[in-house]
Design an enzyme around this catalytic site. Structure first.
Site, PDB file in Angstrom:
ATOM      1  N   GLN A 187      17.407  55.318  36.376  1.00 27.97           N
ATOM      2  CA  GLN A 187      18.853  55.148  36.193  1.00 27.97           C
ATOM      3  C   GLN A 187      19.322  55.470  34.778  1.00 27.97           C
ATOM      4  O   GLN A 187      20.501  55.673  34.526  1.00 27.97           O
ATOM      5  CB  GLN A 187      19.256  53.698  36.531  1.00 27.97           C
ATOM      6  CG  GLN A 187      19.049  53.347  37.981  1.00 27.97           C
ATOM      7  CD  GLN A 187      18.990  51.845  38.216  1.00 27.97           C
ATOM      8  OE1 GLN A 187      20.011  51.236  38.510  1.00 27.97           O
ATOM      9  NE2 GLN A 187      17.826  51.239  38.083  1.00 27.97           N
TER      10      GLN A 187
ATOM     11  N   ASN B 158      24.332  45.663  24.098  1.00 26.74           N
ATOM     12  CA  ASN B 158      24.823  44.326  23.824  1.00 26.74           C
ATOM     13  C   ASN B 158      24.037  43.638  22.692  1.00 26.74           C
ATOM     14  O   ASN B 158      24.618  43.089  21.751  1.00 26.74           O
ATOM     15  CB  ASN B 158      24.660  43.559  25.143  1.00 26.74           C
ATOM     16  CG  ASN B 158      25.400  42.296  25.167  1.00 26.74           C
ATOM     17  OD1 ASN B 158      26.342  42.118  24.405  1.00 26.74           O
ATOM     18  ND2 ASN B 158      24.991  41.389  26.010  1.00 26.74           N
TER      19      ASN B 158
ATOM     20  N   THR C 159      25.354  51.676  26.791  1.00 31.18           N
ATOM     21  CA  THR C 159      24.429  50.982  27.688  1.00 31.18           C
ATOM     22  C   THR C 159      24.810  51.259  29.135  1.00 31.18           C
ATOM     23  O   THR C 159      25.998  51.368  29.458  1.00 31.18           O
ATOM     24  CB  THR C 159      24.409  49.451  27.481  1.00 31.18           C
ATOM     25  OG1 THR C 159      23.723  48.845  28.584  1.00 31.18           O
ATOM     26  CG2 THR C 159      25.786  48.824  27.417  1.00 31.18           C
TER      27      THR C 159
ATOM     28  N   ASP D 108      24.467  49.070  31.231  1.00 32.03           N
ATOM     29  CA  ASP D 108      24.839  47.752  31.765  1.00 32.03           C
ATOM     30  C   ASP D 108      26.356  47.493  31.727  1.00 32.03           C
ATOM     31  O   ASP D 108      26.854  46.619  32.435  1.00 32.03           O
ATOM     32  CB  ASP D 108      24.140  46.635  30.973  1.00 32.03           C
ATOM     33  CG  ASP D 108      22.627  46.783  30.965  1.00 32.03           C
ATOM     34  OD1 ASP D 108      22.100  47.501  31.830  1.00 32.03           O
ATOM     35  OD2 ASP D 108      21.977  46.197  30.079  1.00 32.03           O
TER      36      ASP D 108
ATOM     37  N   ARG E 139      13.077  48.926  20.542  1.00 35.19           N
ATOM     38  CA  ARG E 139      13.644  47.567  20.594  1.00 35.19           C
ATOM     39  C   ARG E 139      13.016  46.762  19.469  1.00 35.19           C
ATOM     40  O   ARG E 139      11.811  46.820  19.257  1.00 35.19           O
ATOM     41  CB  ARG E 139      13.316  46.908  21.931  1.00 35.19           C
ATOM     42  CG  ARG E 139      14.039  47.535  23.112  1.00 35.19           C
ATOM     43  CD  ARG E 139      14.074  46.563  24.267  1.00 35.19           C
ATOM     44  NE  ARG E 139      14.572  47.159  25.488  1.00 35.19           N
ATOM     45  CZ  ARG E 139      15.862  47.328  25.774  1.00 35.19           C
ATOM     46  NH1 ARG E 139      16.781  46.954  24.889  1.00 35.19           N
ATOM     47  NH2 ARG E 139      16.247  47.859  26.901  1.00 35.19           N
TER      48      ARG E 139
ATOM     49  N   GLU F 287      19.400  43.442  39.314  1.00 38.40           N
ATOM     50  CA  GLU F 287      18.118  42.848  38.889  1.00 38.40           C
ATOM     51  C   GLU F 287      18.298  41.400  38.426  1.00 38.40           C
ATOM     52  O   GLU F 287      17.370  40.605  38.463  1.00 38.40           O
ATOM     53  CB  GLU F 287      17.464  43.680  37.786  1.00 38.40           C
ATOM     54  CG  GLU F 287      18.295  43.766  36.507  1.00 38.40           C
ATOM     55  CD  GLU F 287      17.640  44.607  35.418  1.00 38.40           C
ATOM     56  OE1 GLU F 287      16.466  44.976  35.549  1.00 38.40           O
ATOM     57  OE2 GLU F 287      18.336  44.899  34.422  1.00 38.40           O
TER      58      GLU F 287
ATOM     59  N   GLY G 107      20.934  46.435  34.969  1.00 37.90           N
ATOM     60  CA  GLY G 107      22.194  45.829  34.549  1.00 37.90           C
ATOM     61  C   GLY G 107      22.013  44.502  33.845  1.00 37.90           C
ATOM     62  O   GLY G 107      22.980  43.850  33.465  1.00 37.90           O
TER      63      GLY G 107
END
Ligand code: F6P
Length: 363
Positions: A287, A116, A138, A140, A77, A235, A183
């Site tokens: 996950q 994203n 992702t 998410d 990241r 979350e 998520g």
């Protein structure tokens, strides 16, 4: 003599299932359809581009990786100032270093696979003059311009499995269980896993909950002889009272809370209101781990091969996506322009209500 086509690949941000399937799709079809192509894999996301740390990829690199989780290139990241810059810890702009690697390698295009945030930061690379194609990855599923991202379905499978397993122990003990799912600020994963595994209550960011309504749903189930309840909690779930606060105020509430995550807070409030024994399970990064499910292997392969075709046609500045079952190219500008939250009128929300799942907004 015709100049070689040079393509870089970056996998950036949080990993997910299907990245290697996508790398394989890109690599195999570039080698098949683009003459004199050279492919460079950047190590650890943007870090490889910043530091010029890359690997020349050959045909053998794209074999035997279809079913592998994670990313063979590594990821990281990078600090990103929304709409402005990708920076290091001291706030220095890293674009010059990235441009330098891009130009030194004489790249024709950089394929960026990311979530994203990465779509938004990849747009900065495009604005700085690089030819960019992105793939939406992702768990998410919150990327605008595509109905589905790869990684999402694999995470839904795992999250559903966790809830399936929690069912038997919740039922044996007559307990309330909260299963907290990832998520970020979008409820796609929790909604899908919750429906798939028969959760009794689903709490997602897009539908702020009232703790009294959640307690009433648990008690109503109890009165109907169901002595356990399973609550799938995103979350990013938010109470109706917190939902009206400013971002800054919400951050402060979170910092001051004695609970490590939203589920622990809900659990303690619920126990106080209902008197029922309550437990929390947080599967976390589980996950995102392990092999991609078959659906993601197929989707990532489709996305990867479509990206190679865009390169062949020199159609840059696009994100590959899927809309209504069709593989499409979406201008990166659009894809990076917003986050895809669950629309409140999404048909799946009604499906959930129709099978007596509560959202904590009404009883
Ligand atoms: O965006 C993917 C995601 O797994 C989110 O669901 C989660 O909130 C976040 O990444 C976790 O980030 P990290 O891997 O940096 O802990």
């Amino acid at each position: 003599m015709k100049r070689n086509t040079k393509v870089g690949i970056v996998t950036s941000g949080g990993d997910c299932q299907g990245l290697n399937a996508a790398i394989r799709g890109v690599g195999k079809s570039l080698l098949k359809y683009v003459d004199n192509v050279e492919i460079f894999g950047m190590y650890d996301g943007y870090r490889g581009l910043i530091e010029g740390d890359y690997k020349f990829m050959e045909s053998k690199d794209f074999s035997g990786i279809l079913t592998e989780g994670g990313t063979i290139l590594g990821t990281s990241r990078q600090k990103y100032i929304p709409g402005k810059a990708i920076v290091d810890d001291e706030g220095n702009d890293l674009m010059p270093a990235m441009l330098d690697t891009y130009n030194r390698l004489n790249l024709d295009c950089l394929i960026v696979m990311g979530g994203n945030g990465t779509q938004k930061s990849a747009k900065l690379l495009m604005d700085a003059g690089m030819n960019i194609i992105t793939l939406p990855k992702t768990i998410d599923n919150d990327i605008y311009g595509t109905d589905t991202t790869f990684g999402f379905q694999s995470a839904v499978d795992i999250a559903s499995n966790v809830i399936d397993y929690i069912h038997s122990t919740a039922s044996s003990h007559g307990r309330v269980f909260l299963v907290e799912l990832m998520g970020r600020d979008a409820g796609w994963l929790t909604l899908n896993a919750g429906i798939a595994s028969g959760a009794d209550i689903i709490l997602i960011p897009e539908i702020p909950y009232s703790i009294e309504a959640v307690a009433a749903a648990v008690e109503q189930r109890y009165r109907h002889g169901k002595h356990f309840s399973i609550i799938a909690v995103a979350e990013g779930a938010v109470s109706a009272t917190d939902a009206v606060l400013s971002e800054e105020e919400r951050r402060r509430v979170k910092e001051q809370s004695k609970h490590s995550t939203i589920s622990y807070r809900i659990a303690s409030e619920l126990e106080a209101l209902t008197g029922q024994e309550t437990r929390v399970t947080v599967p976390g990064h589980y996950q995102r781990g392990g092999p991609p499910c078959p659906y993601d292997r197929v989707l990532a392969s489709q996305f990867g091969t479509a990206a190679a075709m865009l390169i062949r046609e020199k159609r840059y500045g696009q994100m590959v996506g899927i809309q209504k079952g069709e593989i499409v190219a979406v201008p990166l500008e659009d894809a990076a322009s917003r986050t895809k939250f669950l629309p409140k009128d999404h048909p799946l929300i009604q499906t959930a209500r129709d099978v007596e799942i509560y959202f904590g907004d009404e009883v």
